[in-house]
Scaffold this active site. Sequence first.
Site, PDB file in Angstrom:
ATOM      1  N   GLU A   1       0.844  -1.217   0.000  1.00 37.50           N
ATOM      2  CA  GLU A   1       0.000   0.000   0.000  1.00 37.50           C
ATOM      3  C   GLU A   1       0.873   1.259   0.000  1.00 37.50           C
ATOM      4  O   GLU A   1       0.627   2.197  -0.758  1.00 37.50           O
ATOM      5  CB  GLU A   1      -0.902   0.041   1.240  1.00 37.50           C
ATOM      6  CG  GLU A   1      -1.863  -1.137   1.410  1.00 37.50           C
ATOM      7  CD  GLU A   1      -2.956  -1.201   0.365  1.00 37.50           C
ATOM      8  OE1 GLU A   1      -3.137  -0.223  -0.393  1.00 37.50           O
ATOM      9  OE2 GLU A   1      -3.628  -2.245   0.279  1.00 37.50           O
TER      10      GLU A   1
ATOM     11  N   ASN B   1       1.197   3.906  -3.061  1.00 36.13           N
ATOM     12  CA  ASN B   1       0.867   5.328  -2.850  1.00 36.13           C
ATOM     13  C   ASN B   1       1.987   6.239  -3.351  1.00 36.13           C
ATOM     14  O   ASN B   1       1.732   7.239  -4.009  1.00 36.13           O
ATOM     15  CB  ASN B   1       0.653   5.618  -1.359  1.00 36.13           C
ATOM     16  CG  ASN B   1      -0.781   5.386  -0.931  1.00 36.13           C
ATOM     17  OD1 ASN B   1      -1.642   5.043  -1.735  1.00 36.13           O
ATOM     18  ND2 ASN B   1      -1.044   5.579   0.356  1.00 36.13           N
TER      19      ASN B   1
ATOM     20  N   ARG C   1      -7.582   2.127  -7.788  1.00 36.87           N
ATOM     21  CA  ARG C   1      -7.485   2.056  -6.338  1.00 36.87           C
ATOM     22  C   ARG C   1      -8.778   2.518  -5.675  1.00 36.87           C
ATOM     23  O   ARG C   1      -9.586   3.225  -6.258  1.00 36.87           O
ATOM     24  CB  ARG C   1      -6.293   2.875  -5.889  1.00 36.87           C
ATOM     25  CG  ARG C   1      -5.016   2.390  -6.567  1.00 36.87           C
ATOM     26  CD  ARG C   1      -4.204   1.515  -5.722  1.00 36.87           C
ATOM     27  NE  ARG C   1      -3.662   2.287  -4.627  1.00 36.87           N
ATOM     28  CZ  ARG C   1      -3.128   1.738  -3.565  1.00 36.87           C
ATOM     29  NH1 ARG C   1      -3.079   0.444  -3.448  1.00 36.87           N
ATOM     30  NH2 ARG C   1      -2.646   2.495  -2.620  1.00 36.87           N
TER      31      ARG C   1
END
Lengths: 145, 112
Positions: free
Chosen positions: A48, A52, A107
Amino acid sequence: MEITNEMRLMFLSKSENESFARVTAAAFISQLDPTVSELVEIKTAVSEAVSNAIIHGYDGTVGIVTLEMRLFDTKIVEISVTDSGKGIADIEKAKEPLFTTKENEERAGMGFTVMETFMDQLNVESEVGKGTRIVMKKYLDAEHT
Amino acid sequence: MEIRFSEQERVLMIALFGELDHHNSITARERIDLKLSTGSYKKIIYSLSGLSFMDSSGIGLIANGCKTAAAIGAVVLVYTQNEKYLKMFQLAKLNELCRMIETEKELNTLWK
């Protein structure tokens, strides 16, 4: 609390490196003998954070993502993911579940929520135009002691 | 990652294998959208039992599938026994968009 081992990995902000980063994190952490559950949670949180940095931090441009890990004698692992991308203007907003600035993409706006759920501590430092640093901690053995 | 499609009586099974992350979800989403646009389905079942890894990109992929399915009047079901995936789906309230199947027995009533 003393550091027993640490590592630093730098790689380009290419999405191919998301799996490279999480697999490396899992391999490094194996020396602390984590449970399968802990390992899955750490791999997911790293995935994650790195995603990002690539998607939001660099947003299609190429830059360096740095993954650092420190292991402590108390079976604590500290993981940081740093980018020198565009930064986050409103961190609290970015951390809200389902919040995303990329509505039409893959996402779901759940990255920070997943990191917070699977790790024991999450700290986000960011400056617009400078970059973002995510520091996460996990206490191994926490769920079976 | 690998995607296998199979069909029976207007039910489409989308079985995912390997690792589902942001990188892999881009092509997966395109392939699934293309498949959904070419058939007339009443039910779409995502089977996640072949996945060895999934992060929140899986939520995005399935949420997108739910949107596409709603447009063609189909319902979406998701089969997984993985407690981490279920936890992520619960956090994202994905169960408001589709139905979770958590047992093989239940899956067998929907898919022969």
